[in-house]
Scaffold this motif. Structure first.
Motif, short mmCIF file in Angstrom:
data_model
loop_
_atom_site.label_atom_id
_atom_site.label_comp_id
_atom_site.label_asym_id
_atom_site.label_seq_id
_atom_site.Cartn_x
_atom_site.Cartn_y
_atom_site.Cartn_z
N PHE A 198 0.65 -1.15 0.25
CA PHE A 198 -0.14 -0.10 0.08
C PHE A 198 0.91 1.40 -0.17
CE2 PHE A 198 -3.06 -3.23 1.04
CZ PHE A 198 -4.28 -2.91 0.54
N ALA A 199 1.89 1.17 0.61
CA ALA A 199 2.88 2.43 0.59
C ALA A 199 3.56 2.68 -0.66
CB ALA A 199 4.02 2.14 1.89
N LEU A 200 3.74 1.50 -1.41
CA LEU A 200 4.43 1.80 -2.84
C LEU A 200 3.24 2.37 -3.85
CD1 LEU A 200 6.67 -1.48 -2.78
CD2 LEU A 200 7.63 1.12 -2.94
N LEU A 201 2.30 1.82 -3.71
CA LEU A 201 0.98 2.37 -4.48
C LEU A 201 0.67 3.64 -4.15
CD1 LEU A 201 -1.80 -0.75 -4.67
CD2 LEU A 201 -0.38 0.16 -6.32
N ALA A 202 0.75 3.96 -2.90
CA ALA A 202 0.49 5.40 -2.77
C ALA A 202 1.49 6.15 -3.10
CB ALA A 202 0.25 5.71 -1.33
N TYR A 224 -2.48 -1.67 -13.18
CA TYR A 224 -2.16 -0.59 -12.38
C TYR A 224 -1.43 0.62 -12.80
CZ TYR A 224 -3.86 -3.70 -8.65
OH TYR A 224 -4.86 -4.55 -7.83
N GLY A 225 -0.63 0.40 -13.84
CA GLY A 225 -0.02 1.42 -14.34
C GLY A 225 -0.93 2.50 -15.11
N ASP A 226 -1.75 1.75 -15.83
CA ASP A 226 -2.67 2.64 -16.72
C ASP A 226 -3.67 3.25 -15.44
OD1 ASP A 226 -2.00 1.74 -19.03
OD2 ASP A 226 -3.53 0.40 -19.35
N MET A 227 -4.09 2.71 -14.35
CA MET A 227 -4.79 3.36 -13.47
C MET A 227 -4.08 4.41 -12.78
SD MET A 227 -7.08 0.62 -11.80
CE MET A 227 -6.12 -0.66 -11.05
N ALA A 228 -2.82 4.32 -12.48
CA ALA A 228 -1.81 5.29 -11.93
C ALA A 228 -2.10 6.48 -12.83
CB ALA A 228 -0.52 4.73 -11.48
N ALA A 229 -1.87 6.34 -14.18
CA ALA A 229 -1.79 7.42 -14.97
C ALA A 229 -3.17 8.61 -14.88
CB ALA A 229 -1.49 6.94 -16.31
N GLY A 230 -3.98 7.84 -14.36
CA GLY A 230 -5.58 8.70 -14.06
C GLY A 230 -5.61 9.51 -12.99
N PRO A 255 -9.39 3.26 -0.75
CA PRO A 255 -8.57 4.30 -1.49
C PRO A 255 -9.18 5.66 -1.71
CG PRO A 255 -9.65 2.64 -3.15
CD PRO A 255 -9.97 2.31 -1.61
N ARG A 256 -8.41 6.60 -2.04
CA ARG A 256 -8.81 8.19 -2.11
C ARG A 256 -8.06 8.54 -3.39
NH1 ARG A 256 -8.61 13.43 -1.87
NH2 ARG A 256 -10.49 14.70 -1.50
N CYS A 257 -8.36 8.80 -4.72
CA CYS A 257 -7.63 9.22 -5.79
C CYS A 257 -8.11 10.56 -6.04
CB CYS A 257 -7.87 8.09 -7.06
SG CYS A 257 -7.35 6.50 -6.79
N GLU A 258 -7.06 11.32 -6.13
CA GLU A 258 -7.32 12.80 -6.93
C GLU A 258 -7.08 12.55 -8.36
OE1 GLU A 258 -5.31 15.60 -4.85
OE2 GLU A 258 -6.01 14.96 -2.97
N LEU A 259 -8.02 12.74 -9.28
CA LEU A 259 -7.99 12.42 -10.52
C LEU A 259 -7.31 13.66 -11.59
CD1 LEU A 259 -11.61 10.86 -10.78
CD2 LEU A 259 -9.49 9.58 -10.66
N THR A 286 -9.09 -2.39 -20.11
CA THR A 286 -8.76 -1.65 -18.69
C THR A 286 -9.93 -0.77 -18.34
OG1 THR A 286 -7.60 0.18 -19.41
CG2 THR A 286 -6.36 -1.93 -19.00
N PRO A 287 -10.06 -0.19 -17.09
CA PRO A 287 -11.16 0.52 -16.79
C PRO A 287 -10.77 2.08 -17.29
CG PRO A 287 -10.05 0.08 -14.95
CD PRO A 287 -9.50 -0.61 -15.78
N GLY A 288 -10.23 2.28 -18.63
CA GLY A 288 -9.75 3.53 -18.84
C GLY A 288 -8.24 3.89 -18.21
N GLY A 289 -7.75 2.85 -17.47
CA GLY A 289 -6.49 3.15 -16.89
C GLY A 289 -5.96 2.48 -15.79
#
Length: 173
Positions: free
Chosen positions: A37-41, A81-87, A113-117, A170-173
């Motif tokens: 989780f730390a590396l994903l964040a 996960y790379g595509d999602m992180a780009a979003g 999770p909380r993502c600022e898009l 992918t879900p768009g990313g």
């Protein structure tokens, strides 16, 4: 008379490390999840993917929209996960809970999770999952459950869709 061959000495096997106890395996796997989780964040996916076994799999039983229900191997998981992180511009986890199971190589987790898009706004959700580790302490299999409605509502916010081997996008990313 030919000389008698000198016998080749039998090499001494290298010392072996005793196997980890169940408590040690459990602690190692919990540490891996904290790093996960730390590396994903931190969006450090190059290090993060090293937490996964080469032959890893991920299953998302309630996948919807363009999210694939199954992924196999580091390449597919890293790509998704790379595509999602780009979003998103920022990812935080407002909650992470780890619940070790009787089997020391399985951990039930809960996270939010909380993502600022990148496209504006925020994606947040509640997730639970079962992480299964191999003998080396890498993620062998991950089953993830989350509220798919939140993902579908924000589907386009994660970036362009792309085909995923085995079907789906992918879900768009």
């Amino acid at each position: 008379m030919p000389p008698t061959p000198t016998p080749t000495p039998t090499p001494t096997p290298p010392p072996t490390t005793p196997p980890l106890t169940p408590e040690e395996r459990r602690a190692r796997n919990l540490g891996a999840l904290r790093r996960y989780f730390a590396l994903l964040a931190a969006r450090d996916l190059d290090t993060w993917i090293g937490l996964w076994a080469e032959d890893c799999t991920q299953h998302v039983p309630y996948a919807t929209g363009g999210l694939p229900a199954s992924l196999a191997g580091r390449d597919e998981i890293r790509a998704l996960y790379g595509d999602m992180a780009a979003g998103f511009t920022r990812l935080t986890f407002t909650r992470t809970e780890f619940h070790p199971l009787d089997d020391p190589d399985k951990v039930f987790a809960r996270w939010e999770p909380r993502c600022e898009l990148v496209s504006g706004g925020v994606y947040s959700n509640e997730s639970v999952g079962l992480f299964e580790f191999d003998a080396a302490g890498r993620i062998r299999h991950f089953t993830e459950y989350f509220d798919p409605a939140g993902l579908v509502e924000r589907h386009d916010a994660f970036g362009p869709e792309r085909a995923v081997p085995g079907g789906g996008v992918t879900p768009g990313g």
